[in-house]
Design a protein around this motif. Structure first.
Motif, short mmCIF file in Angstrom:
data_model
loop_
_atom_site.label_atom_id
_atom_site.label_comp_id
_atom_site.label_asym_id
_atom_site.label_seq_id
_atom_site.Cartn_x
_atom_site.Cartn_y
_atom_site.Cartn_z
N LEU B 260 43.62 37.89 43.12
CA LEU B 260 42.28 37.35 42.90
C LEU B 260 41.55 38.33 41.97
O LEU B 260 41.41 39.50 42.32
N ALA B 261 41.17 37.86 40.81
CA ALA B 261 40.41 38.72 39.90
C ALA B 261 39.20 37.95 39.41
O ALA B 261 39.28 36.75 39.16
N PRO B 269 37.26 43.69 34.96
CA PRO B 269 37.79 42.61 35.79
C PRO B 269 37.89 43.12 37.23
O PRO B 269 38.44 44.19 37.47
N TRP B 270 37.34 42.35 38.16
CA TRP B 270 37.14 42.88 39.51
C TRP B 270 38.24 42.39 40.45
O TRP B 270 38.41 41.18 40.62
N ARG B 271 38.96 43.34 41.00
CA ARG B 271 39.93 42.98 42.04
C ARG B 271 39.59 43.75 43.30
O ARG B 271 39.03 44.85 43.24
N ASP B 272 39.96 43.17 44.41
CA ASP B 272 39.66 43.83 45.68
C ASP B 272 40.88 43.71 46.57
O ASP B 272 41.19 42.62 47.06
N PRO B 273 41.59 44.82 46.80
CA PRO B 273 42.83 44.78 47.60
C PRO B 273 42.58 44.20 49.00
O PRO B 273 43.43 43.47 49.53
N ALA B 274 41.43 44.47 49.55
CA ALA B 274 41.14 44.00 50.92
C ALA B 274 41.07 42.48 50.96
O ALA B 274 41.59 41.84 51.88
N ALA B 275 40.44 41.90 49.94
CA ALA B 275 40.31 40.44 49.90
C ALA B 275 41.68 39.80 49.73
O ALA B 275 41.98 38.77 50.36
N GLU B 276 42.50 40.39 48.90
CA GLU B 276 43.84 39.84 48.68
C GLU B 276 44.70 40.01 49.95
O GLU B 276 45.43 39.09 50.33
N ALA B 277 44.58 41.17 50.57
CA ALA B 277 45.36 41.41 51.80
C ALA B 277 44.97 40.41 52.88
O ALA B 277 45.81 39.95 53.66
N ALA B 278 43.67 40.08 52.90
CA ALA B 278 43.18 39.16 53.94
C ALA B 278 43.76 37.76 53.77
O ALA B 278 43.73 36.96 54.71
N LEU B 279 44.23 37.46 52.57
CA LEU B 279 44.81 36.13 52.34
C LEU B 279 46.28 36.08 52.74
O LEU B 279 46.78 35.02 53.14
N ARG B 280 46.96 37.20 52.62
CA ARG B 280 48.41 37.20 52.90
C ARG B 280 48.67 36.89 54.36
O ARG B 280 48.03 37.43 55.25
N GLY B 281 49.61 35.99 54.55
CA GLY B 281 49.98 35.62 55.92
C GLY B 281 49.08 34.56 56.52
O GLY B 281 49.29 34.10 57.64
N GLN B 282 48.06 34.19 55.76
CA GLN B 282 47.13 33.18 56.28
C GLN B 282 47.49 31.79 55.76
O GLN B 282 48.20 31.66 54.77
N LEU B 295 34.73 38.85 51.89
CA LEU B 295 35.20 40.23 51.83
C LEU B 295 35.01 40.81 50.43
O LEU B 295 34.50 41.93 50.27
N LEU B 296 35.42 40.05 49.46
CA LEU B 296 35.34 40.54 48.08
C LEU B 296 33.89 40.82 47.68
O LEU B 296 33.62 41.75 46.93
N LEU B 297 32.98 40.03 48.24
CA LEU B 297 31.58 40.15 47.83
C LEU B 297 30.74 40.98 48.80
O LEU B 297 29.52 41.02 48.68
N ILE B 317 35.24 31.32 44.08
CA ILE B 317 36.49 31.87 44.64
C ILE B 317 37.16 30.82 45.53
O ILE B 317 38.36 30.57 45.43
N VAL B 318 36.37 30.20 46.38
CA VAL B 318 36.92 29.19 47.29
C VAL B 318 37.52 28.03 46.48
O VAL B 318 38.64 27.57 46.74
#
Lengths: 737, 338
Positions: B260-261, B269-282, B295-297, B317-318
């Motif tokens: 997600l950027a 360009p803004w990336r946020d590892p936490a936001a991406e991690a929160a998507l994995r496995g979901q 999370l990203l915001l 984003i959504v």
């Protein structure tokens, strides 16, 4: 030969424009041309304390740097009755005088003019001019000055007691609307190439909507004789009103040519284009009171517009409200907030584009309050007379505009409930509005030179700003002289040609065409006299009104067999050219109101999640008298609709009020619609015969197309989303929450 | 615009030599941003070193299954290159969301990375701007800031990075290969652009004497579930209010990898590892998308005119994640949001 009037005739200057043969003001050349570059002020208000041009003067190729301290003589001006800086369309006040003194009255105001052997040297040297200011506090925010706004001296007509009627009305709506400050942003930059013809004589190639207005202005400012200044402007790359008044650039270019005694070219930068006139940001308040059945009983329209500290620019924003609909009472008020900015100027349908936006949104809101279809509300308050002036219209086919527009759009299928119509992820909204403009006409002269070889040259000092004046002049002349279109050549945009006012107010088509008709009649009269001198003339005894010019012949209207070829008549009399010049003057005090009208229906689709707005369909039905050229007229209306989309969704000049400075001064950041923002546009011309407005029944279409468009779109956005946004432009953030 | 000298670099080593010997020189390739800035006296290079003819114009497969892109490949060529269209449609789409066809024809890939902000104040030399003139102050913080950043801002600067292509490259975890006097080095995309901090005049971590030679993309292209969604004030030819590059890998309905950027919200360009991690496995549904967005915001900061961007970014984003998950990427030419 079929008449060309009323047909979709392609532009006669199209080939020249597409091939680059058409030359614009900055493209004319002269030996020894010098180039100018303007240094603009960085403050909005104060005085110039010091100008240091020494660095600039050291730049190789720099000839001189002109400032208020060393400029050549120019007239004093300063607001006297005979102020030489006042041009034909100047508002009340004391016009801006470039490089006149040390006073700064708006940000970006020219404070120095660098002159050099090349444009590059001039531009670089301009960046090396150091200016120190004694800054004074400024105000550029209309909202901050709204309470200090001054009433216009001209009080407009009121009828009845609108306040009492409003208070007593069964259904009321009062709302405040705002239209952002806008700039015209024509493609062509303002430019002047001044040719030094020797002995102080000048030929000025200028981007303008009025060559004779510029000529007169230059003569006043530089105390020159009219025969020493010729202003030429054969082609204009868009203007939209920005070229009505002489710009400071033409004054500076002439000043430079006189100072250097050589030819000079001065072209503004895009950023400098934002230091010129603009559509004033305007606050509008409309109050409407009605009976439960929708009958209007009270109309109040108040406007507060922005202007400069030195000129009071205002156009009629308010009284449209009492013209467009029938109401027993009406009241208007117009105030101006004087700010530390440059003076506004006319921009396509000045006053109406803003005022009618407010009125037509208010009508939509009233319809909602009445639970009445917005179109039905317009029908119920249809006015057959101009109640402001208590006069009938020369013609008014607005009812037909409503009917044909609604039918083409499919208005009857509208679900009145907001948010009821959808297309996938988008909310669909349908809105409508009415448009109105004046059918003006101005005294204009035309010269026609007919040669025995069957060619005619038609000449007038008017201009063609891309609207198609060349083409309609050729059409009208061809039809009136009975010659094919390609036997007509048109000359315009030259101050030495027969008199014309500035090209504005949508008056050019009517004024020039009627002048061509009257001159063609003079030609016809002269031809008939020649034909009657022929032995056994078949036209013996005929009067000029008995004959017409058809297919190169003088023909009896009663008996087409009685005819004389034009060439024969001229040859027999040993005449190889006939020249006539006449003026068309118009009696506008004949007890009639002259207006064009339109009905606009718009569809928007709004992404429900993101608020992205698209104007997917617009139908504009226009009643504007006789349409001379259905192709160029349609283009005019389409362009106006695109302008209306811009007004509704995109256009806004942004001022940083701390700095007093326009910040989005380029066309990347000042948004106008691009192709992706424009979808279907359908233009309908309603048949509107009118033998009162002027002999040819022409009303003009330059501005009517934009009036009401922004309101139709704003109303459609409300219908789509249920959210009423009253501030233009309606950007997606305004739909949030 | 100031007078400048012009020189043409004969090869990459020559280009580096020339730039290293003159700190006031600038490279020019497409010139789509630099020339405008020079006309406005914002950039005042004494010398332009023309690199447009250097042999950095190929797009080639790497041994690792990725692609290496020459820094001088024009944006249009890159966006329509078969390797990019097939393996990295996200990048192709992001490029097409930017500027106009004419500009994309001129603009180079390396130059796109070095675009400067479109902050009004940066362009107007009559106004204070820390990015243009360090220490002069930031006019936007108290001024017109509707277009400005909501993430990673500093008291010195709230400008945004304007590129669309770079948002795509960030999501794809590109690497930037550069050459300097000391030889080659590689900068991961995350580290290429900087946040403003106290040094907003520095947009990137590229040294003044270095040249971008190639951009490398790893094998992973997210060619099935991706989108580039750009929200702006008109439907083309405007800089982003918010743009989102979203790329997913899905196993059934479950997200196995997420990128997600965001563009238009920060100085890079803004990336946020936490936001991406929160998507994995979901599950790829609205709930997980909204959570990632929040999370990203979480640290988003508003200024007077740009508060709307926070909610707009959340919605964008959504929407972008929905488009990616459904395999219905945003088209850059059909005049509507999908």
């Amino acid at each position: 030969m079929a008449p060309t009037i009323g047909t979709p005739t392609s532009r006669v200057d199209g080939h020249a424009k597409v091939t680059g043969e058409a030359r614009y003001a900055a493209e004319f050349d002269a030996p020894g041309l010098a180039y100018g570059s303007i240094v603009g002020s960085t403050i909005a208000k104060g005085r110039i304390a010091r100008i240091d041009a020494s660095e600039a003067l050291r730049v190789q190729g720099v000839i001189d740097v002109l400032t208020h301290l060393n400029r050549p003589h120019m007239a004093e001006g300063g607001g006297a009755d005979e102020d030489p800086y006042r041009d034909d369309v100047a508002p009340e006040g004391s016009p801006f005088r470039p490089l006149y003194d040390d006073r700064i009255v708006f940000s970006g105001q020219p404070v120095a003019l660098v002159l050099a052997e090349t444009w590059e040297a001039a531009r670089y040297a301009a960046s090396q001019v150091r200016v120190d200011y004694d800054e004074e506090p400024h105000v550029t925010d209309l909202h901050r000055r709204r309470d200090d706004a001054v009433a216009l001296r001209e009080r407009t007509k009121v009828r009845g007691d609108a306040d009492t009627a409003f208070a007593a009305a069964e259904v009321r709506h009062a709302g405040e609307y705002f239209i952002a400050m806008e700039h015209h942003n024509p493609m062509e930059l303002f430019a002047s190439t001044v040719i030094w013809d020797g002995d102080g004589k000048l030929t000025v190639y200028d981007k303008t909507q009025g060559v004779q207005n510029v000529q007169c202005y230059l003569c006043g400012v530089f105390e020159m004789k009219p025969e020493d200044v010729r202003v030429v402007s054969p082609f204009v790359g868009g203007a939209f009103g920005s070229g009505l008044r002489p710009q400071y650039s033409v004054a500076l270019a002439v000043m430079a040519a006189r100072a250097l005694q050589r030819s000079v070219r001065l072209v503004l930068t895009r950023r400098q284009m934002y230091t010129l006139g603009y559509r004033p940001g305007t606050i509008e308040r409309v109050a409407l009171g009605a009976k439960a059945d929708g009958t209007l009983e009270a109309v109040t329209h108040e406007a507060i517009g922005m202007t400069s500290q030195f000129e009071d620019f205002a156009r009629n924003d308010t009284t449209w409200s009492g013209t467009l609909y029938r109401s027993a009472t009406a009241k208007y008020d117009h105030k101006l907030a004087r700010l530390d900015v440059s003076t506004p100027c006319d921009m396509r349908a000045p006053g109406a584009a803003t005022g009618v936006y407010a009125l037509e949104c208010a009508m939509d809101e009233l319809a909602v309050a009445l639970k009445l279809d917005p179109l039905e509300l317009r029908y119920r308050n249809y006015s057959d007379r101009d109640q402001n002036e208590d006069m009938p219209f020369t013609s008014k086919k607005l009812r037909e505009c409503y009917r044909q527009g609604a039918e083409a759009f499919g208005w009857s299928k509208r679900d009145p409930q907001p948010r009821a119509m959808r297309d996938g992820s988008e909310l669909v909204g349908w809105g409508m509005a009415t448009g109105v403009w004046e059918a003006l006409q101005m005294k204009t002269a035309v010269r026609i030179l007919l040669t025995a070889n069957g060619h005619a040259e038609v000449a007038c000092a008017t201009s063609d700003i891309g609207t198609g004046t060349y083409t309609i002049m050729a059409q009208v002349a061809a039809d009136m002289l009975g010659l094919p279109l390609d036997s007509i050549s048109v000359k315009l945009g030259d101050s030495t040609l027969p008199h014309s006012p500035v090209e504005g107010g949508s008056w050019t088509a009517a004024s020039v065409s009627n002048a061509i008709a009257s001159t063609a009649k003079a030609i016809r009269t002269e031809l008939l006299q020649l034909a009657q001198k022929m032995p056994q003339s078949p036209l013996a005894g005929a009067t000029p009104d008995d004959v017409a010019l058809v297919d190169g012949r003088i023909v009896s209207k009663q008996d087409a067999a009685r005819a004389v070829p034009i060439a024969d008549a001229m040859r027999h009399a040993a005449v190889d050219r006939i020249e006539q010049e006449t003026s068309a003057d118009f009696d506008e005090d004949d007890g009639y109101a002259r207006n064009t009208h339109s009905a606009i229906f718009a569809e928007v689709k709004v992404d429900e999640q993101l608020g992205v707005i698209r104007v997917t369909r617009v139908v504009s039905a226009v009643a504007a008298g006789r349409i001379l050229n259905t192709k160029t007229a349609k283009s005019q209306i389409m362009g106006s609709v695109v302008g209306g989309i811009g007004m509704a969704l995109h256009e806004e000049t942004l001022i940083d009020h701390d700095l007093g400075r326009i910040m989005n001064a380029d066309i990347a950041e000042y948004h106008v619609p691009v192709n992706a923002d424009v979808h279907e546009i359908e233009v309908i011309f309603v048949d509107e015969p009118d033998d009162i407005v002027n002999p040819l029944g022409i009303k003009g279409v330059g501005e009517i197309g934009i009036v009401g468009v922004a309101a139709a779109i704003a109303n459609a956005i409300y219908h789509a989303t249920g959210k009423r946004v009253r501030d233009l432009p309606i950007t997606l953030d305004k739909l949030q929450g | 615009m100031i007078d400048f000298e012009y020189a043409r670099a004969s090869d990459v080593a020559d280009a580096v030599r020339r730039i290293a010997s003159d700190p006031t020189a600038k490279f020019i390739a497409g010139g789509t941003n630099l020339i405008d800035l020079m006309k406005g006296n914002v950039e005042r290079p004494s010398r332009l070193i023309d690199i447009s003819r250097l042999p950095l114009k190929t797009v080639e497969k790497t041994a690792a299954g990725g692609v290496v892109i020459g820094a001088l490949v024009p944006n249009s060529d890159l966006s329509y290159h078969p390797l990019i269209e097939q393996q990295y449609p996200l990048l192709a789409s992001a490029i097409r969301a930017g500027a106009s066809q004419q500009l994309r024809n001129m603009a180079s890939t390396g130059g796109n990375l070095l675009q400067r902000t479109r902050c009004y104040y940066f362009y107007d030399t009559a106004t204070p701007c820390n990015k243009r003139e360090p220490g002069s102050g930031c006019s936007a913080i108290k001024g017109l800031n509707r277009m400005h950043a909501i993430l990673g801002t500093s008291d010195a600067c709230i400008a945004t990075h304007p590129s669309d292509m770079c948002v795509g490259l960030a999501a794809l975890e590109a690497k930037v290969h550069v050459m300097g006097p000391g030889g080659e080095r590689t900068i991961v995309f995350e580290d290429f652009h900087r946040l403003p901090g106290e040094t907003p005049h520095l947009d990137t971590n590229l040294h003044p004497d270095e040249i971008v030679t190639t951009i490398e993309l790893p094998a992973r292209g997210f060619a099935t579930n991706y989108t580039y969604l750009k929200i702006r004030d008109r439907l083309s030819y405007a800089f982003a209010l918010v743009s989102v590059a979203a790329a997913l890998e899905l196993d059934g309905g479950t997200i196995t990898e997420a990128r997600l950027a965001l563009g238009g919200v920060a100085h890079k360009p803004w990336r946020d590892p936490a936001a991406e991690a929160a998507l994995r496995g979901q599950a790829g549904d609205q709930t997980s998308f909204a959570r990632a967005a929040d999370l990203l915001l979480r640290d988003a900061k508003r200024f007077a005119h740009n508060a709307f961007k926070i909610d707009l970014a959340r919605r964008a984003i959504v929407r972008a994640l929905t488009q990616a998950a459904q395999g219905t990427p945003q088209s850059q030419s059909d005049k509507k949001i999908r």
